[in-house]
Scaffold this motif. Structure first.
Motif, mmCIF file in Angstrom:
data_model
loop_
_atom_site.group_PDB
_atom_site.id
_atom_site.type_symbol
_atom_site.label_atom_id
_atom_site.label_comp_id
_atom_site.label_asym_id
_atom_site.label_seq_id
_atom_site.Cartn_x
_atom_site.Cartn_y
_atom_site.Cartn_z
ATOM 1 N N ASP A 176 -3.188 -8.005 -6.402
ATOM 2 C CA ASP A 176 -2.898 -9.442 -6.462
ATOM 3 C C ASP A 176 -1.058 -8.977 -6.989
ATOM 4 O O ASP A 176 -0.308 -9.218 -6.736
ATOM 5 C CB ASP A 176 -2.791 -10.402 -6.752
ATOM 6 C CG ASP A 176 -4.589 -11.370 -6.473
ATOM 7 O OD1 ASP A 176 -4.158 -11.278 -6.098
ATOM 8 O OD2 ASP A 176 -5.523 -11.883 -7.605
ATOM 9 N N ASP A 177 -0.855 -7.847 -7.994
ATOM 10 C CA ASP A 177 0.110 -7.489 -9.038
ATOM 11 C C ASP A 177 1.351 -6.350 -7.650
ATOM 12 O O ASP A 177 2.152 -6.616 -7.202
ATOM 13 C CB ASP A 177 -0.109 -7.178 -9.771
ATOM 14 C CG ASP A 177 -0.655 -5.590 -9.617
ATOM 15 O OD1 ASP A 177 -0.783 -5.194 -8.628
ATOM 16 O OD2 ASP A 177 -0.441 -4.680 -10.053
ATOM 17 N N TRP A 178 1.155 -6.374 -6.566
ATOM 18 C CA TRP A 178 0.977 -5.988 -5.691
ATOM 19 C C TRP A 178 3.109 -6.461 -5.558
ATOM 20 O O TRP A 178 3.612 -6.704 -5.205
ATOM 21 C CB TRP A 178 0.857 -5.255 -4.444
ATOM 22 C CG TRP A 178 0.208 -4.066 -4.351
ATOM 23 C CD1 TRP A 178 0.105 -2.923 -5.906
ATOM 24 C CD2 TRP A 178 -1.082 -3.565 -3.733
ATOM 25 N NE1 TRP A 178 -0.576 -2.273 -5.833
ATOM 26 C CE2 TRP A 178 -1.455 -1.848 -4.541
ATOM 27 C CE3 TRP A 178 -1.616 -3.545 -2.899
ATOM 28 C CZ2 TRP A 178 -2.915 -1.548 -3.619
ATOM 29 C CZ3 TRP A 178 -2.680 -3.346 -1.887
ATOM 30 C CH2 TRP A 178 -3.430 -1.735 -2.679
ATOM 31 N N HIS A 180 4.706 -8.810 -6.519
ATOM 32 C CA HIS A 180 5.572 -8.999 -7.075
ATOM 33 C C HIS A 180 5.969 -7.146 -7.256
ATOM 34 O O HIS A 180 7.612 -8.075 -7.495
ATOM 35 C CB HIS A 180 4.891 -9.340 -8.570
ATOM 36 C CG HIS A 180 5.542 -9.657 -9.892
ATOM 37 N ND1 HIS A 180 6.114 -10.450 -9.950
ATOM 38 C CD2 HIS A 180 5.980 -8.766 -10.692
ATOM 39 C CE1 HIS A 180 7.536 -10.196 -11.321
ATOM 40 N NE2 HIS A 180 7.072 -8.593 -12.103
ATOM 41 N N GLN A 181 5.347 -6.387 -8.002
ATOM 42 C CA GLN A 181 6.117 -5.496 -7.472
ATOM 43 C C GLN A 181 7.035 -5.489 -5.932
ATOM 44 O O GLN A 181 8.539 -4.991 -6.066
ATOM 45 C CB GLN A 181 5.058 -3.989 -7.657
ATOM 46 C CG GLN A 181 4.083 -4.247 -8.033
ATOM 47 C CD GLN A 181 3.358 -3.052 -8.634
ATOM 48 O OE1 GLN A 181 3.058 -2.234 -7.752
ATOM 49 N NE2 GLN A 181 2.128 -2.765 -9.234
ATOM 50 N N GLN A 183 8.572 -7.268 -4.539
ATOM 51 C CA GLN A 183 9.629 -8.883 -4.531
ATOM 52 C C GLN A 183 10.551 -8.108 -5.000
ATOM 53 O O GLN A 183 11.745 -8.297 -5.855
ATOM 54 C CB GLN A 183 9.213 -10.101 -5.342
ATOM 55 C CG GLN A 183 8.453 -10.668 -3.771
ATOM 56 C CD GLN A 183 7.564 -12.029 -4.511
ATOM 57 O OE1 GLN A 183 7.103 -12.255 -5.727
ATOM 58 N NE2 GLN A 183 7.181 -12.416 -3.480
ATOM 59 N N GLN A 184 9.710 -7.233 -7.079
ATOM 60 C CA GLN A 184 11.193 -6.955 -7.715
ATOM 61 C C GLN A 184 11.483 -5.808 -7.076
ATOM 62 O O GLN A 184 13.008 -5.560 -7.317
ATOM 63 C CB GLN A 184 10.727 -6.419 -8.760
ATOM 64 C CG GLN A 184 9.541 -7.742 -9.934
ATOM 65 C CD GLN A 184 10.453 -8.715 -10.520
ATOM 66 O OE1 GLN A 184 11.087 -9.526 -9.951
ATOM 67 N NE2 GLN A 184 11.545 -7.947 -11.598
#
Length: 301
Positions: A176-178, A180-181, A183-184
């Motif tokens: 799930d954190d991919w 966010h990575q 997008q950042q």
């Protein structure tokens, strides 16, 4: 020549010898018959006439799939549901059009004859200012042909090395954190694909396609080429052993017991090495070449 219809002669010839590992774009050739074989009116016609089989249609809204009961009846897409879904901002996907639209079947068969790679073609209709599918990657090369409108493709370098078949699927490995990575950091490449343009997208490249910037509906085709791999040849090498009676002999339950199984594996490995050492390579190569051109069963892709 089917690949030339999508890429033009120069790019098609290059692809046969230098398989791409990075995305690139080009113009659909002016002489391409794709627009005559399939266009937006044809695709909408399948839906509006109730000819689209429900098993080959998916509907997505903001990255999530809708249950088929929302849009099907009697194993077909209900025509009345189509404008409602599009008005609600849903993306409609018509999978494997080549299985039920003869012109596309001929094009895909031609691509397979040229490349040895079987495949299929899928259509997507996305309303303006919306998004259907979001971040994911695919296991095979895709050739995206924009028929109408425009779509933005945010592209990110692969997270997995050489995903293939069911190995390395984004749905199986997802973290799930991919998102966010990504997008950042922002995309490694952004492509604004407009009508008449083509995107070649190698396997594994993460993509976040959307029509959020579009003012009219986006309609595109994705031609999927299922690349052959050394595993495919290895599977045929092993499968051909069925013709040797030694491989049809019974392994007793005792030889399958935990304490005996390592020796059984060693015995079969030695048998396999002996079989391969005496294999008629030319004969198998002829059979493999025939398979590259004709094999289309989903069980063997």
């Amino acid at each position: 020549m089917s690949l030339h219809m999508l890429l033009g002669a120069e790019a098609a010839t290059a692809l046969l010898t230098r398989w791409p590992d990075s995305p690139f774009t080009l113009d659909l050739p002016d002489t391409s018959p794709i627009g005559r074989a399939i266009n937006t009116q044809t695709i909408r016609g399948f839906l509006d006439a109730g000819c689209a089989p429900s098993g080959y249609v998916n509907v997505f809204y903001k990255g999530e799939g809708l249950h088929p009961a929302r849009f099907t009846a009697d194993d077909r897409v209900a025509p009345a549901s189509v404008p409602l879904l599009l008005d609600q901002g849903c993306t409609i996907q018509l999978r494997e059009l080549n299985r039920w639209h003869p012109p596309l079947s001929a094009i895909c068969a031609g691509i397979q004859a040229e490349t040895g790679c079987p495949g299929y073609v899928t259509a997507f209709i996305t309303p303006p200012a919306t998004q259907g599918l979001d971040y994911h990657w695919d296991q095979y090369l895709g050739i995206v042909v924009q028929l109408e409108g425009s779509k933005t493709w945010e592209l990110f370098r692969p997270k997995v090395d050489a995903p293939h078949r069911d190995h390395g699927m984004s749905t199986n490995l997802w973290q799930d954190d991919w998102v966010h990575q990504w997008q950042q950091a922002g995309p490694d490449m952004t492509v604004e694909l407009t009508a008449g343009r083509v995107l070649v997208l190698p396997r594994g490249w993460v993509h976040n396609p959307h029509a959020r910037n579009a003012t009219e509906a986006s309609v595109h085709l994705t031609f999927v080429l299922k690349e052959r791999s050394p595993l495919w040849v290895a599977e045929r090498l092993i499968a051909s052993a069925i013709n040797d009676p030694r491989f049809r002999a019974i392994i007793t339950p005792a030889d399958l017991a935990a304490e005996r199984l390592p020796e059984t594996v060693k015995d079969v490995r030695a048998l396999m090495l002996d079989y391969l050492d005496h294999l008629d390579v030319d004969e198998l190569a002829r059979a493999l070449r025939h398979a590259t051109e004709k094999e289309t069963s989903h069980a063997t892709l």
